[in-house]
Design a protein around this motif. Structure first.
Motif, PDB file in Angstrom:
ATOM      1  N   ARG A 171      29.903  32.209  46.757  1.00 34.58           N
ATOM      2  CA  ARG A 171      31.127  32.892  46.810  1.00 34.58           C
ATOM      3  C   ARG A 171      31.076  34.303  47.071  1.00 34.58           C
ATOM      4  O   ARG A 171      31.906  34.843  48.009  1.00 34.58           O
ATOM      5  CB  ARG A 171      32.211  32.149  46.051  1.00 34.58           C
ATOM      6  N   TYR A 172      30.449  35.083  46.064  1.00 37.81           N
ATOM      7  CA  TYR A 172      30.322  36.406  46.041  1.00 37.81           C
ATOM      8  C   TYR A 172      29.427  36.844  47.575  1.00 37.81           C
ATOM      9  O   TYR A 172      30.055  37.950  48.417  1.00 37.81           O
ATOM     10  CB  TYR A 172      29.353  36.964  45.144  1.00 37.81           C
ATOM     11  N   MET A 175      31.898  36.728  50.242  1.00 40.95           N
ATOM     12  CA  MET A 175      33.054  37.785  50.339  1.00 40.95           C
ATOM     13  C   MET A 175      32.490  39.174  50.553  1.00 40.95           C
ATOM     14  O   MET A 175      33.356  39.919  51.084  1.00 40.95           O
ATOM     15  CB  MET A 175      33.734  37.572  48.920  1.00 40.95           C
ATOM     16  N   ALA A 271      41.119  29.589  40.176  1.00 43.42           N
ATOM     17  CA  ALA A 271      42.028  30.056  41.458  1.00 43.42           C
ATOM     18  C   ALA A 271      41.239  30.977  42.432  1.00 43.42           C
ATOM     19  O   ALA A 271      41.240  31.026  43.571  1.00 43.42           O
ATOM     20  CB  ALA A 271      43.236  30.828  40.776  1.00 43.42           C
ATOM     21  N   ASP A 272      40.382  31.969  41.480  1.00 42.47           N
ATOM     22  CA  ASP A 272      39.634  32.710  42.180  1.00 42.47           C
ATOM     23  C   ASP A 272      38.284  32.870  41.367  1.00 42.47           C
ATOM     24  O   ASP A 272      38.322  33.471  40.324  1.00 42.47           O
ATOM     25  CB  ASP A 272      40.133  34.327  42.660  1.00 42.47           C
ATOM     26  N   MET A 273      37.067  32.220  41.952  1.00 37.60           N
ATOM     27  CA  MET A 273      35.969  32.237  41.142  1.00 37.60           C
ATOM     28  C   MET A 273      35.299  33.700  40.875  1.00 37.60           C
ATOM     29  O   MET A 273      34.584  34.058  40.136  1.00 37.60           O
ATOM     30  CB  MET A 273      34.800  31.457  41.934  1.00 37.60           C
ATOM     31  N   LEU A 274      35.848  34.812  41.565  1.00 31.29           N
ATOM     32  CA  LEU A 274      35.220  36.005  41.359  1.00 31.29           C
ATOM     33  C   LEU A 274      36.192  36.732  40.356  1.00 31.29           C
ATOM     34  O   LEU A 274      35.753  37.943  40.099  1.00 31.29           O
ATOM     35  CB  LEU A 274      35.096  36.721  42.625  1.00 31.29           C
ATOM     36  N   ALA A 275      37.371  36.446  40.215  1.00 29.59           N
ATOM     37  CA  ALA A 275      38.420  37.052  39.165  1.00 29.59           C
ATOM     38  C   ALA A 275      37.881  36.574  37.919  1.00 29.59           C
ATOM     39  O   ALA A 275      38.785  35.710  37.446  1.00 29.59           O
ATOM     40  CB  ALA A 275      39.818  36.823  39.591  1.00 29.59           C
ATOM     41  N   THR A 276      37.046  36.825  37.193  1.00 25.18           N
ATOM     42  CA  THR A 276      36.552  36.412  35.919  1.00 25.18           C
ATOM     43  C   THR A 276      37.291  36.621  34.752  1.00 25.18           C
ATOM     44  O   THR A 276      37.950  37.700  34.705  1.00 25.18           O
ATOM     45  CB  THR A 276      34.961  36.546  35.905  1.00 25.18           C
TER      46      THR A 276
END
Length: 405
Positions: A171-172, A175, A271-276
């Motif tokens: 995902r990173y 994006m 909801a957002d895998m990068l907003a950890t």
């Protein structure tokens, strides 16, 4: 509101990481007692000085309930504060701030925070240990009927930790792009640090970026050398009152900031895998300590995977979201560099003994601040950032540790 820095880490103990085949098979209670003795000796305290306990309750071999009472009884210590913690790799930082809070509230005077290592089954009849090992095949995911992951994740191939972290890395890449060589620099720098740490699993075994990129692909884009090696081990620290810290053997390491955030168990439901969770946890820790990411002298970042490190650096505010690859290319993460990180080798090169693996980051920060890190000792070592990660970026915590004046 928050911690006032009136509690300090005063003693540490940690087993040298070992391969399971060669490790002694102590029960958890035996490990706890042994580690407690070592940590007390390191601090210059006696068993009678302890009146608090934080211990991992999940998968404790001897019992699944009443664990603090059992441990206190075994040690022969009456407890004014007793806690179990189940945050996976975030358990170590979680244990330390809970102990510091209990001390500051006046509930107790000195707290043993102890996490024994993984058990190895001694016989085919050791059902509990075998059950733990079976579940570990799925990376700690529950295989029990009714668990959301057992129903919705495992049947579709989302098994073990590798797949979850690989999915986050993909995902990173989608994006922000992905630089495999930049990610490999984490491994190389930490291995350099490990080569200056005789206690590290990979002491004396340097690697290069090319070595990392040539290692076997495990779960795209994560390669073997970007993934921790599970080992046998265990660790403990003692957190005590300020006045007790002043009479201990070594410089007190005060807990001045903390934060914790739990988001989801599986990235499937994020909801957002990068907003950890490390973002809100770190912001709270820095605000409580009254400092900024740029102020710290070292970062001891939980590193089960390289992608964990990247997202932790971004989330904690050391660089902006999406700028992590550039940050990795531009900085030197060795103990000799401009951004000392995981100066003991990190779990990638020191070894990961289950939830106790995260304690290696805490202990390294403590020993650096105390000036006891040997050949890898930092010149500036008064303020440290420490992170912990449980699950698949599911539950994360942060500590800010400061040396006594």
């Amino acid at each position: 509101m928050g911690l006032q820095g009136k509690a300090a880490v005063v003693g540490t103990a940690q087993y040298k990481p070992e391969k399971y085949a060669t490790a002694p098979r102590m029960f958890h209670l035996e490990q706890v007692a042994d580690l407690a003795g070592q940590a007390l000796d390191d601090a210059g305290l006696a068993l009678q000085d302890l009146d608090g306990l934080v211990v991992t309750g999940a998968y404790f071999h001897e019992a699944s309930q009443f664990v603090p009472a059992m441990v206190g009884e075994y040690l022969g210590v009456p407890l004014n504060f007793a806690e179990t913690i189940d945050l996976g790799g975030a358990s170590s930082v979680g244990a330390v701030w809970r102990a510091a809070a209990a001390v500051e509230l006046g509930l107790c005077n000195a707290v043993l925070c102890v996490i024994p290592g993984r058990m190895v089954p001694t016989s085919a009849s050791d059902n509990h240990a075998l059950e733990v090992m079976k579940a570990s095949r799925y990376g700690g995911h529950s295989t029990r009927w009714g668990a959301p992951e057992a129903e919705m994740d495992l049947p579709y191939g989302h098994t073990a930790q590798n797949t979850g972290y690989a999915m986050i890395a993909q995902r990173y890449a989608a994006m922000h792009g992905y630089d495999a060589a930049a990610m490999a620099r984490i491994c190389v720098a930490q291995r350099f640090n490990a080569c200056h740490n005789p206690e590290a699993m990979f002491y004396g075994q340097p690697i290069t970026v090319d070595d990392v990129l040539a290692s076997r692909m495990v779960a795209e884009p994560l390669r073997m050398l970007e993934i921790v090696m599970p080992v046998a081990g265990g660790a403990a620290v003692i957190v005590a009152r300020e006045d007790i810290a002043r009479r201990c053997k070594h410089r007190g390491v005060h807990v001045v900031g903390c934060g914790e955030h739990v988001q989801t168990k599986s990235p499937t439901y994020a909801a957002d895998m990068l907003a950890t969770p490390i973002g809100p946890a770190s912001r709270k820790a820095f605000a409580m300590a009254g400092c900024k990411p740029a102020d710290v002298h070292m970062a001891q970042v939980y590193d089960c995977y390289t992608i964990t490190v990247l997202l932790s650096l971004e989330g904690a505010g050391f660089c902006a979201p999406g700028e992590g690859m550039r940050f990795l290319r531009e900085h030197d993460f060795t103990f000799k560099g401009d951004f000392p990180m995981n100066t003991h080798g990190g779990q990638l090169s020191f070894g990961q003994s289950g939830a106790a693996g995260g304690m290696s980051q805490v202990i390294e920060a403590v020993q650096q601040i105390q000036g006891r890190a040997g050949d890898r000792q930092l010149k500036h070592h008064d303020l440290a950032y420490v992170s912990g990660t449980g699950g698949v970026m599911s539950e994360q915590g942060a500590l800010i540790l400061r040396g006594a004046e």
